[in-house]
Design a protein around this motif. Sequence first.
Motif, mmCIF file in Angstrom:
data_model
loop_
_atom_site.group_PDB
_atom_site.id
_atom_site.type_symbol
_atom_site.label_atom_id
_atom_site.label_comp_id
_atom_site.label_asym_id
_atom_site.label_seq_id
_atom_site.Cartn_x
_atom_site.Cartn_y
_atom_site.Cartn_z
ATOM 1 N N VAL A 155 0.841 -1.204 0.000
ATOM 2 C CA VAL A 155 0.000 0.000 0.000
ATOM 3 C C VAL A 155 0.875 1.252 0.000
ATOM 4 O O VAL A 155 0.594 2.217 -0.726
ATOM 5 C CB VAL A 155 -0.964 -0.008 1.204
ATOM 6 N N VAL A 156 1.949 1.254 0.776
ATOM 7 C CA VAL A 156 2.848 2.413 0.829
ATOM 8 C C VAL A 156 3.483 2.659 -0.532
ATOM 9 O O VAL A 156 3.499 3.791 -1.028
ATOM 10 C CB VAL A 156 3.932 2.225 1.915
ATOM 11 N N ARG A 157 3.997 1.612 -1.169
ATOM 12 C CA ARG A 157 4.613 1.778 -2.497
ATOM 13 C C ARG A 157 3.603 2.325 -3.507
ATOM 14 O O ARG A 157 3.916 3.216 -4.295
ATOM 15 C CB ARG A 157 5.220 0.460 -2.982
ATOM 16 N N GLY A 158 2.384 1.809 -3.485
ATOM 17 C CA GLY A 158 1.349 2.306 -4.388
ATOM 18 C C GLY A 158 1.003 3.767 -4.119
ATOM 19 O O GLY A 158 0.824 4.552 -5.051
ATOM 20 N N ALA A 159 0.921 4.139 -2.859
ATOM 21 C CA ALA A 159 0.612 5.529 -2.499
ATOM 22 C C ALA A 159 1.760 6.457 -2.881
ATOM 23 O O ALA A 159 1.522 7.592 -3.317
ATOM 24 C CB ALA A 159 0.320 5.628 -1.010
ATOM 25 N N MET A 160 2.988 5.991 -2.736
ATOM 26 C CA MET A 160 4.142 6.799 -3.157
ATOM 27 C C MET A 160 4.051 7.115 -4.640
ATOM 28 O O MET A 160 4.193 8.266 -5.053
ATOM 29 C CB MET A 160 5.462 6.074 -2.861
ATOM 30 N N GLU A 161 3.822 6.088 -5.437
ATOM 31 C CA GLU A 161 3.722 6.290 -6.888
ATOM 32 C C GLU A 161 2.583 7.242 -7.231
ATOM 33 O O GLU A 161 2.746 8.134 -8.069
ATOM 34 C CB GLU A 161 3.544 4.950 -7.586
ATOM 35 N N ALA A 188 11.618 3.475 -5.042
ATOM 36 C CA ALA A 188 13.015 3.047 -4.979
ATOM 37 C C ALA A 188 13.909 4.057 -4.272
ATOM 38 O O ALA A 188 14.965 3.699 -3.750
ATOM 39 C CB ALA A 188 13.538 2.788 -6.391
ATOM 40 N N SER A 189 13.491 5.328 -4.246
ATOM 41 C CA SER A 189 14.360 6.344 -3.652
ATOM 42 C C SER A 189 13.708 7.189 -2.559
ATOM 43 O O SER A 189 14.402 7.865 -1.808
ATOM 44 C CB SER A 189 14.896 7.270 -4.744
ATOM 45 N N ALA A 190 12.390 7.157 -2.455
ATOM 46 C CA ALA A 190 11.695 7.980 -1.456
ATOM 47 C C ALA A 190 11.618 7.243 -0.119
ATOM 48 O O ALA A 190 11.949 6.066 -0.017
ATOM 49 C CB ALA A 190 10.297 8.330 -1.946
ATOM 50 N N TYR A 191 11.175 7.965 0.881
ATOM 51 C CA TYR A 191 11.063 7.442 2.236
ATOM 52 C C TYR A 191 9.643 7.627 2.758
ATOM 53 O O TYR A 191 8.981 8.611 2.437
ATOM 54 C CB TYR A 191 11.991 8.205 3.194
ATOM 55 N N LEU A 192 9.235 6.711 3.612
ATOM 56 C CA LEU A 192 8.016 6.874 4.396
ATOM 57 C C LEU A 192 8.442 7.441 5.745
ATOM 58 O O LEU A 192 9.245 6.832 6.448
ATOM 59 C CB LEU A 192 7.325 5.523 4.611
ATOM 60 N N PHE A 247 15.364 3.179 8.578
ATOM 61 C CA PHE A 247 15.128 1.744 8.582
ATOM 62 C C PHE A 247 14.676 1.324 7.186
ATOM 63 O O PHE A 247 14.272 2.159 6.384
ATOM 64 C CB PHE A 247 14.011 1.367 9.575
ATOM 65 N N GLU A 248 14.715 0.039 6.931
ATOM 66 C CA GLU A 248 14.141 -0.501 5.700
ATOM 67 C C GLU A 248 13.333 -1.728 6.067
ATOM 68 O O GLU A 248 13.779 -2.569 6.856
ATOM 69 C CB GLU A 248 15.215 -0.861 4.684
ATOM 70 N N SER A 249 12.143 -1.816 5.528
ATOM 71 C CA SER A 249 11.283 -2.961 5.774
ATOM 72 C C SER A 249 10.609 -3.354 4.470
ATOM 73 O O SER A 249 9.878 -2.551 3.879
ATOM 74 C CB SER A 249 10.233 -2.604 6.833
ATOM 75 N N LEU A 250 10.891 -4.557 4.015
ATOM 76 C CA LEU A 250 10.293 -5.092 2.786
ATOM 77 C C LEU A 250 10.460 -4.150 1.600
ATOM 78 O O LEU A 250 9.558 -3.958 0.796
ATOM 79 C CB LEU A 250 8.818 -5.419 3.017
ATOM 80 N N GLY A 251 11.616 -3.526 1.506
ATOM 81 C CA GLY A 251 11.925 -2.650 0.387
ATOM 82 C C GLY A 251 11.448 -1.219 0.538
ATOM 83 O O GLY A 251 11.672 -0.403 -0.347
ATOM 84 N N VAL A 252 10.787 -0.883 1.645
ATOM 85 C CA VAL A 252 10.344 0.492 1.903
ATOM 86 C C VAL A 252 11.309 1.126 2.885
ATOM 87 O O VAL A 252 11.568 0.573 3.963
ATOM 88 C CB VAL A 252 8.906 0.526 2.473
#
Length: 112
Positions: free
Chosen positions: A12-18, A25-29, A58-63
């Motif tokens: 969900v985070v990756r989709g919302a980022m896009e 690949a380069s942004a942060y939550l 931190f990194e979690s599951l690619g985020v």
Amino acid sequence: MAITLTTTAADVVRGAMEKDGFSPASAYLRVGVKGGGCAGMSYNLTFENEPGQHDQVFESLGVRILVDRKSFLFINGTEIDYGGKSVLTKSFQFKNPNVVQACGCGTSFMIE
């Protein structure tokens, strides 16, 4: 400890980022807390392109996840999930081991 995401929350985070024009690949939550809500503190999620000088990373599951020092004191060890009982009630859910009291909606909490 760290801040982690479940597989569903990471997707969900990756989709919302896009959707918001950020590159997963380069942004942060950014995960933080702010005063307010019925139990005293509430969670805050935003996207950023760069970490701040005093951020924990931190990194979690690619985020990639950012947490400022003050917020980290309150949310260290938190797992963020995404779900709900129906499509209309789905939201981010925070499993924070530091919480001693939370409101009914689950977005406001208190730490001893």
